[in-house]
Write an enzyme that holds these catalytic residues in place. Structure first.
Site: not given
Ligand code: SAH
Length: 216
Positions: A37, A63-66
């Site tokens: 990431r 960038i979205s939350q994992p």
């Protein structure tokens, strides 16, 4: 921070935190373990790459939350031979994760600069089963349909009808739907038959707006 530190943080997030938060699908966890990431965020955010949080990627996007990436991909129930359509390439991170599970990923980004940089980044990192398209993803990619799975990383006022039509029979679509700034729900739609779609609610989420003809 060195590669070893990142490796350690990646393991902590993906092997400890995400399973504790309910992610159990080994294919998803393995795919996330294999994607760095830190390569998908700006230099100034690299040290935060393994926080379970969204991070800015420029142009007001994130960038979205994992956890959300894992949860959405788990909900897609992908098989290794399948082809996936992603709407909202952003940094290319979720596309990279998808590409480690599915056979091929087609991903659409409306913002020309984000599309260009994601395409370059993915190529440079060696992800060769991902194609990045720059267009309005609310219209899908009719010339490449149908898709076994469609994932949308931005929130629209409703499920865009073109995406429903581009789902294969048995296909799954995962998308946040709701208000621009307020309450949003993650929805899964399964195409049971030509004209039969089953809708399920998967919980509350928070996404940037899906901007386009069949979006905001
Ligand atoms: N999956 C991304 C997160 C993207 S955030 C990642 O892993 O980094 C959502 C993205 O959707 C933004 O980049 C935004 O520009 C894009 N977007 C918004 N509306 C869109 C549309 N109609 N078509 C394609 N992309 C869109």
């Amino acid at each position: 921070m060195g590669d070893d530190d990142f490796q350690h943080q990646r393991e902590q997030l993906i092997r400890d935190e995400l399973p504790q938060l309910g992610i159990r699908d080994e294919a998803v966890l393995q795919a996330m373990m294999s994607v760095r990431r830190e390569d998908f965020v700006d230099d100034k955010n690299r040290e935060f790459a393994y926080r379970n949080a969204p991070l800015p990627i420029g142009f007001g996007q994130t960038i979205s939350q994992p956890l959300i990436v894992a949860y959405m991909i788990e909900a897609l129930q992908l098989a290794p031979h399948e082809r996936v359509l992603e709407i909202g390439t952003g940094s290319g991170y979720a596309a990279a994760v998808l590409s480690r599970i599915a056979n091929e990923v087609l991903t659409v980004e409306r913002h020309p600069k984000l599309a260009d940089s994601a395409r370059k980044r993915l190529k440079q990192l060696g992800y060769d089963n991902i194609r990045v398209f720059q267009s309005d993803g609310t219209l899908g990619l009719p010339e490449h349909a149908p898709f076994a799975a469609i994932i949308v990383a931005a929130c629209g006022p409703c499920v865009p009808p073109p995406l429903l039509q581009q789902l294969d029979l048995g296909g799954r679509l995962v998308i946040p739907v709701g208000e621009k700034q307020g309450s949003q729900k993650l929805i899964r739609v399964i195409r049971r038959d030509e004209n039969e779609f089953k809708h399920e609610e998967l919980g509350f989420v928070h996404f940037v707006p899906l901007v386009g003809e069949a979006g905001w």
